[in-house]
Design an enzyme around this catalytic site. Structure first.
Site, PDB file in Angstrom:
ATOM      1  N   GLY A  61       0.833  -1.196   0.000  1.00  0.00           N
ATOM      2  CA  GLY A  61       0.000   0.000   0.000  1.00  0.00           C
ATOM      3  C   GLY A  61       0.867   1.244   0.000  1.00  0.00           C
ATOM      4  N   GLY A  62       0.315   2.344   0.448  1.00  0.00           N
ATOM      5  CA  GLY A  62       1.106   3.573   0.476  1.00  0.00           C
ATOM      6  C   GLY A  62       0.233   4.807   0.561  1.00  0.00           C
ATOM      7  N   ALA A  64      -2.138   7.935  -0.508  1.00  0.00           N
ATOM      8  CA  ALA A  64      -3.270   8.116  -1.422  1.00  0.00           C
ATOM      9  C   ALA A  64      -2.920   9.065  -2.564  1.00  0.00           C
ATOM     10  CB  ALA A  64      -4.475   8.632  -0.651  1.00  0.00           C
ATOM     11  N   SER A  94      -4.147  -2.555  -0.124  1.00  0.00           N
ATOM     12  CA  SER A  94      -4.437  -1.140   0.075  1.00  0.00           C
ATOM     13  C   SER A  94      -4.381  -0.386  -1.258  1.00  0.00           C
ATOM     14  CB  SER A  94      -3.464  -0.561   1.105  1.00  0.00           C
ATOM     15  OG  SER A  94      -3.852   0.732   1.511  1.00  0.00           O
ATOM     16  N   ALA A 116      -7.798  -5.365   1.322  1.00  0.00           N
ATOM     17  CA  ALA A 116      -7.517  -4.534   2.498  1.00  0.00           C
ATOM     18  C   ALA A 116      -7.269  -3.092   2.083  1.00  0.00           C
ATOM     19  CB  ALA A 116      -6.328  -5.089   3.277  1.00  0.00           C
ATOM     20  N   PRO A 119      -9.049   3.158   3.597  1.00  0.00           N
ATOM     21  CA  PRO A 119      -8.143   4.310   3.679  1.00  0.00           C
ATOM     22  C   PRO A 119      -7.714   4.576   5.113  1.00  0.00           C
ATOM     23  CG  PRO A 119     -10.402   5.048   3.399  1.00  0.00           C
ATOM     24  CD  PRO A 119     -10.422   3.557   3.250  1.00  0.00           C
ATOM     25  N   LEU A 122      -4.140  10.538   8.276  1.00  0.00           N
ATOM     26  CA  LEU A 122      -3.007  10.990   9.064  1.00  0.00           C
ATOM     27  C   LEU A 122      -3.419  11.075  10.526  1.00  0.00           C
ATOM     28  CD1 LEU A 122      -0.090  12.059   9.063  1.00  0.00           C
ATOM     29  CD2 LEU A 122      -1.013  14.354   8.796  1.00  0.00           C
ATOM     30  N   LYS A 156     -16.330  10.949   5.424  1.00  0.00           N
ATOM     31  CA  LYS A 156     -16.095  11.524   4.088  1.00  0.00           C
ATOM     32  C   LYS A 156     -14.944  10.815   3.384  1.00  0.00           C
ATOM     33  CE  LYS A 156     -15.719  15.871   5.338  1.00  0.00           C
ATOM     34  NZ  LYS A 156     -15.529  17.328   5.210  1.00  0.00           N
TER      35      LYS A 156
END
Length: 444
Positions: A61-62, A64, A94, A116, A119, A122, A156
């Site tokens: 993943g990483g 967005a 992800s 998986a 989102p 942070l 959201k």
């Protein structure tokens, strides 16, 4: 820069297609370096006449923003992009799931998996909304109410991610319901399960089989339909350039963290030892490169502020030693800030805790040494001035009468001394006071 992989030609009675296929490999977390690498390599491949791009994927993943940059490049690309999760044991988790859905062809090697795709914001993971046993309907993402424990912001973010992956699924004609469950409930699938549920097009053991099975399929590239002619083409590997490799190194969270520390302490050394030059120059370079890397990463600015406070308190302890209050407070602030610095909920984007622990232990040892030196200095006898002279002893070089004066040797120096009692030559005496260049002594 380009390695050529031989692909077995063709089926009987058919000639190999002209042209070549570019292979781009994204191996590891999706970040700014990966996005820049794909953008640069895909443009070079199109300019070189590639008829298609194979995007070999293996990622936890990483970020967005970097994922969306890659997908935007794929959708704008003038040639088809075949996303291939490989080798065996690889994953498209992800952000990788979104990228897989965006490809004109989606394929996986045996013993791989995807999913998986929930989102992560942070500062912490987005809570998973509670879902029922039945799959969500196509329009449910926009109608859901926030579940207990959710806030408006996380709701959201969740709905935005669901809408994004559903739009990709609808564009490529893939399973949109499972895509939503991968985001909403972190669902996962193996390669064979993904093929059965129409999440991917097929399972291929290697690139040659991928091209063979994709050959002849109709895909949409922009606003036009293209029939893939891929059997027998050569495959060229497009490796990342020097800039991309450098960016990949400095955007590693642990490397960026160490660059930041090296910059801070280099400048501090220059401030404490003006004119040394090397610490200041190296520190300035490291600090600027570290700050450039941090602005590309998911940084928690509260953690960065705590680190700055910790360094300031440690410097204050070193410059004006106390009983360790500044130092202990600085160490605690520094360690807490280091742990908070990166969003560890994003796969592959957290500072190595072993590095933080090692730096903390080294700082604690240095702090303990400073405190020990302070207490030792307070217990030490004076070595200069009148205070040091009053504890010295020496030897009379000549006899002295009561109330008279003579010469004595103390600290390797000859001093004129006065004694209230008579003492023979060679007697050991102690200095009790000084008046100008005359010392008052008594028997030691």
């Amino acid at each position: 820069m380009q390695a050529v992989l031989a692909v077995e030609p063709t089926v009987a009675g058919r000639t190999a297609a002209d042209g070549m296929v570019a292979q781009i490999t994204l191996d590891g977390p999706i970040g700014p370096a990966a996005a820049e690498y794909f953008d640069d390599a895909s443009k070079r491949a199109v300019a070189d006449g590639a008829v298609a791009i194979v995007l070999r994927l293996d990622t936890p993943g990483g970020l967005a923003d970097s994922m969306r940059q890659i997908i935007a490049g794929m959708l704008a690309c003038k040639v088809p992009v075949l996303v291939y999760v490989a080798p065996a044991g690889a994953r498209a988790a992800s952000a990788g799931t979104y990228i897989l859905y965006a490809g004109q062809i989606a394929a996986m090697a045996p013993a791989t998996h995807l999913g998986a795709a929930t989102p992560v914001q942070l500062g912490g993971a987005t809570p998973l909304p509670k879902t029922g046993n039945s799959p969500a309907s196509a329009g449910s993402a926009a109608k859901d109410e926030p579940a207990a424990g959710d806030d408006a912001e996380s709701h959201k973010v969740m709905n935005d991610a669901i809408a994004y992956i559903r739009s990709l699924a609808q564009l490529r004609g893939r399973n949109a319901q499972w895509a939503e469950q991968a985001v909403r409930g972190a669902a996962t699938l193996t390669a064979s399960e993904a093929a059965q549920q129409h999440v991917i097009d097929f399972v291929a053991a290697d690139v040659a089989e991928l091209l063979a099975r994709a050959d002849g399929r109709k895909v949409q590239v922009g606003d036009r339909d293209v029939t893939l002619q891929l059997k027998g083409v050569s495959v060229h590997e497009y490796a990342p350039g020097a800039r991309t490799r450098f960016l990949a190194i400095i955007t590693n969270p642990t490397i960026a963290y160490l660059l930041l520390l090296a910059g801070i302490f280099g400048l501090l050394l220059e401030a404490l030892h003006p004119g040394a030059m090397l610490p200041g120059i190296a520190g300035g370079i490291c600090l600027l490169v570290g700050l450039y890397a941090l602005q590309l990463l998911p940084v928690n600015y509260a953690g960065l502020a705590l680190m700055a406070l910790g360094v300031g308190l440690l410097v204050a302890e070193a410059a004006n030693p106390s009983v360790g209050a500044f130092g202990v407070g600085g160490l605690v602030a520094f360690v807490v800030g280091s742990v908070m610095l990166m969003n560890t909920g994003v796969p592959g984007y957290g500072v190595n805790l072993g590095v933080i622990a090692g730096i903390a232990m080294g700082t604690a040892a240095l702090l303990a040494l400073i405190v020990w030196l302070v207490f030792r200095s307070r217990r030490a006898h004076p070595v200069t001035g009148d205070s040091a002279m009053l504890v010295d002893t020496g030897e009379l070089l000549e006899p002295v009468e009561a109330g008279g004066e003579a010469w004595m040797l103390v600290r390797g120096e000859r001093w004129r001394v006065h004694s209230d009692i008579a003492l023979p030559a060679g007697a050991r005496v102690r200095v009790v006071s000084r008046q100008g260049l005359l010392l008052q002594v008594e028997p030691a």
